[in-house]
Write an enzyme that holds these catalytic residues in place. Structure first.
Site, PDB file in Angstrom:
ATOM      1  N   SER A 293     -15.299 -14.392 -32.695  1.00  0.00           N
ATOM      2  CA  SER A 293     -16.293 -13.619 -33.453  1.00  0.00           C
ATOM      3  C   SER A 293     -15.615 -12.359 -33.963  1.00  0.00           C
ATOM      4  CB  SER A 293     -17.457 -13.221 -32.542  1.00  0.00           C
ATOM      5  OG  SER A 293     -17.072 -12.146 -31.695  1.00  0.00           O
ATOM      6  N   ASP A 294     -16.233 -11.687 -34.908  1.00  0.00           N
ATOM      7  CA  ASP A 294     -15.768 -10.339 -35.202  1.00  0.00           C
ATOM      8  C   ASP A 294     -16.318  -9.417 -34.099  1.00  0.00           C
ATOM      9  OD1 ASP A 294     -14.566  -8.154 -36.311  1.00  0.00           O
ATOM     10  OD2 ASP A 294     -15.278  -8.498 -38.337  1.00  0.00           O
ATOM     11  N   TRP A 295     -15.846  -8.214 -34.116  1.00  0.00           N
ATOM     12  CA  TRP A 295     -16.149  -7.221 -33.070  1.00  0.00           C
ATOM     13  C   TRP A 295     -17.670  -7.062 -32.890  1.00  0.00           C
ATOM     14  CZ3 TRP A 295     -12.402  -3.708 -30.839  1.00  0.00           C
ATOM     15  CH2 TRP A 295     -12.958  -2.660 -30.107  1.00  0.00           C
ATOM     16  N   SER A 297     -19.939  -9.054 -33.199  1.00  0.00           N
ATOM     17  CA  SER A 297     -20.804  -9.715 -34.192  1.00  0.00           C
ATOM     18  C   SER A 297     -21.748 -10.717 -33.534  1.00  0.00           C
ATOM     19  CB  SER A 297     -19.993 -10.363 -35.313  1.00  0.00           C
ATOM     20  OG  SER A 297     -19.252 -11.455 -34.821  1.00  0.00           O
TER      21      SER A 297
END
Ligand code: BGC
Length: 758
Positions: A293-295, A297
């Site tokens: 995932s992104d940070w 997210s």
């Protein structure tokens, strides 16, 4: 209990029992099959997975951003327990080596950690920002730069970079346009794939290779209003034809990992989006690496209004196919109870862990010892600096050169160096520089002093930084200009005005830079503006006052020497824009591959009479207060020499479906210097079952020509190259008429036509 629940419950018991059983220290001395490098990849994964407890599996799915230096006992203990599969952007090289030693030799199963870091446009040696690199249209040089970054980063114990960023961006207000490769899917696909190959090298398992991460999947660059993290609405055919295309190319180039994005896409956050992650990425593309995932997210699905709480977010993340959670800990806290409650099938956990282990095995992390990296703090090598200088020079775009004021003769006499970006090492490196060092950077001021001698360079900053509005430095700047034979103005944006969460509503030069130029121009001295920025800006008032304009982006460590090379003609500018430059922010979004509309403002190509003689543009798609065309089109860039295009020909006028044709043109260097030209090939599908863009880039080539030299450039296009996606994912090449251009940019060129027939 319903049958589905019952099946889950049985699977959970089997999984937990398997974990308990293998947790017993039986066969202490025998080497387990997963540790045997001679066995097949899937066999090793299956063997290891069969030995893992649910806790250990969940540990693999968790990435921590909290890794203190010095390395704490608590983190060491967690690694011993298999609590983490990965760490990002953390620790010092020796801490990482120690953490890996603990993971390999003191955790129950010896599963290695994977250390990720944002190595976006260089590690210690900083190359131009990606948008700048793209302007070189030079995939091989871009690959080499990524190779160097991979070598430097792996030397510091990094296994994995969160790059390339291949988000299509058509809105320069968006601060992250700096990190991508521009507005075009074909070019971004080509250059992004080159970056993947550079980072990953010949083999992912080579110790100097790092795994790439194609990000941000997907649509993140279409943020409404150019405001970072904002909502995106992208119809499926546009998603597939434009936004997904570079990701498909990254997958085909072997990108080991993908990153799900922050944005919601058509109502579903991309970190909970089963359509993009499961249907497209896994089912259609057969991607078998892992998705991080992104940070935060995953947990941001709560504020998105898509998940009720962190548990629900974890559930939705796993169900959608996010294998590893970055930074937040909703997986760590909730996955076990979700599995035990039968809400997540154990097979979903196994699938995610398998994907993660596959990458770790492919990288050879199980088969390497954790030695402290030697070269972690070493300064850039001469080879790295030479590549950075070449790429920075190739990325510079010449936008104006009135009266051939450039190149400057080295015997020019005195020059005045003015402006906030002439000697600003950090700003020159641009956004996302975690490991680049100001002390390595050679600024334009330093490079010019080196080239001409200190006494020949009169330096007056004029403004303290790009946003400064105080005019107290203007008098000294004008004085320096008066005493000089030519003026070089270094303008633009500081590092912090672009990048993540750094969007702007205005695209003008910030602060009092335009006023500084106006003041200096009063001296009447020939002036060149060199603009260092993270995005396309609007700066007509400056262009009008100077004889030449070079757009240098944030050019990185060797930006100064590269700019000097171009100013003095040791490098001939060849860069071409990969994002349209608007006349004003009010035109945004503006991009070359737009649809024609039913009322195009341009002279009508299709021969339907339009408008009236008094106001020929009548009720057409235009503005009342500004021309509808851009300031500089996509693909545009001048040279010190002159290239002439002639003799366009096609190998066939009719192209059967499944066939191909060759388009060619002669390119001649009719100027007085040698130089490189980036020759571009565009097509237009005149009538489609859905409307098609007025032009689409299909191919390009960089050629080098001596003065007087002429070369035929050929492009081979098949009907596959003309195909496009419809909603539902059908890829079609349709019969009908096409226009084709061989062109120096997206707004001009030689034109031909052909017909695709059944
Ligand atoms: C960015 C990513 C980056 C990650 C890790 C996020 O905020 O959107 O591009 O890779 O942080 O630093």
């Amino acid at each position: 209990m319903n049958p589905r629940r019952l099946l889950y419950a049985i699977a959970v018991i089997v999984t937990l029992a398997a974990g308990l059983q293998t947790a017993r220290p039986t066969q202490m001395n025998a080497t387990p099959p997963y540790k045997d490098p001679k066995l097949g990849l899937e066999q090793r994964i299956a063997d290891l997975l069969g030995r893992m407890t649910l806790d250990e599996k969940i540990g693999q799915m968790c990435q921590s951003s909290s890794f203190p230096h010095p390395f704490s006992d608590q983190v060491k203990g967690e690694i011993r327990k298999g609590r983490w599969g990965s760490f990002l952007n953390a620790g010092e090289p020796r801490d990482r080596a120690e953490a890996q030693r603990i993971a390999l030799s003191e955790s129950r199963l010896g599963i290695p950690l994977i250390f990720g870091r944002d190595v976006i446009h260089g590690y210690r040696t900083i190359f131009p920002i990606p948008l700048g690199q793209a302007a070189s249209w030079d995939p091989d040089l871009i690959r080499q730069a990524a190779r160097i970054a991979g070598r430097e980063a792996s030397g510091a114990g990094i296994h994995w970079t969160f790059a390339p960023m291949i988000d299509i961006a058509r809105d320069p207000r968006w601060g992250r346009i700096a990190e991508g490769l521009g507005e075009d899917p074909y070019l971004t696909a080509t250059l992004g794939a080159a970056m993947v190959r550079g980072f990953q090298g010949e083999s992912l398992s080579a110790p100097d290779s790092i795994a790439a991460c194609a990000k941000h999947y997907v649509g993140y660059g279409a943020a409404e209003g150019g405001r970072d993290y904002n909502t995106t609405w992208i119809p499926e055919n546009l998603l597939r034809n434009v936004y997904l295309r570079p990701f498909r190319a990254a997958r085909d180039a072997g990108a080991a990992t993908f990153m799900s994005a922050f944005n919601d896409l058509n109502g579903v956050p991309t970190s909970g989006n089963a359509f993009t992650l499961r249907q497209v990425l896994r089912k259609e593309w057969k991607f078998d690496g892992f998705v991080v995932s992104d940070w935060d997210s995953v947990i941001e699905m709560v504020p998105h209004g898509y998940a009720a709480d962190l548990k629900d977010a974890a559930l939705k993340g796993v169900q959608a196919g996010v294998d590893m959670e970055m930074s937040s800990n909703s997986y760590a806290v909730n996955l076990k109870s979700l599995v035990e409650a039968g809400r997540i099938a154990p097979t979903l956990i196994d699938d995610a862990v398998r994907n993660i282990l596959r990458v770790k095995f492919r990288m050879g992390l199980f088969d390497r010892s954790a030695t402290a990296p030697a070269g972690s703090t070493s300064a850039p090598t001469p080879d790295a600096l030479a590549t950075a200088r070449k790429l920075a020079a190739e990325s510079i775009v010449l936008l104006k050169n009135e009266g051939r004021v450039l190149p400057l003769a080295k015997s020019i006499g005195r020059i005045a160096v003015i402006g906030p970006l002439a000697d600003s090492p950090v700003d020159q490196m641009g956004t996302w520089v975690l490991d680049g060092r100001a002390e390595d950077v050679r600024t334009p001021l330093a490079a010019l002093r080196h080239a001409l001698g200190e006494a020949q360079v009169l330096w007056a900053q004029g403004l303290k930084n790009s946003r400064d509005t105080a005019r107290d430095g203007f008098a000294a700047a004008s004085e320096a200009a008066r005493k000089s034979d030519a003026v070089l103005l270094f303008l633009g944006e500081e590092q912090i005005l672009s990048g993540e969460a750094h969007s702007r509503a205005f695209l003008s030069l910030p602060g009092a830079q335009a006023q500084l130029v106006e003041e200096v121009a009063k001296t009447g001295k020939p002036a060149v503006a060199v603009i260092l920025a993270g995005r396309p800006l609007t700066f007509q008032e400056v262009t009008a006052k100077v004889q030449a304009v070079l757009y240098a982006w944030h050019p990185g460590t060797m930006g100064g020497p590269a700019i000097a090379d171009v100013l003095f003609g040791d490098a001939i500018p060849s860069g071409k824009l990969t994002a349209t430059f608007p006349r004003t922010v009010g035109q945004v979004p503006i991009y070359y591959a737009h649809m024609n509309t039913g009322r195009p403002p341009s002279p009508n190509e299709l021969g339907i009479p339009m408008g009236n003689p008094v106001d020929p543009r009548g009720y057409t798609s235009k503005y009342l207060d500004v021309d509808y065309t851009p300031e500089y089109p996509f693909g545009f860039g001048l040279s010190y020499t002159k290239f002439e295009y002639s003799n366009m020909r096609l190998s066939a006028a009719r192209l059967p479906l499944g066939g191909s044709l060759t388009a060619s043109a002669d390119i001649a260097n009719s100027g007085g210097m040698e130089g490189d030209e980036i020759v571009q090939c565009y097509v237009r599908d005149l009538v489609g079952s859905i409307t098609r863009p007025v032009r689409e880039l299909k191919a390009f080539r960089r050629i080098h020509l001596k003065p007087g030299e002429k070369r035929t450039v050929e492009f081979r296009l098949s009907t596959d190259d003309l195909a496009f996606y419809k909603d539902g994912g059908e890829l079609v090449a349709e019969p009908g008429m096409f226009h084709i251009w061989i062109a120096p940019d997206s707004a001009s060129g030689l034109k031909g036509e052909f017909e695709v027939v059944r």
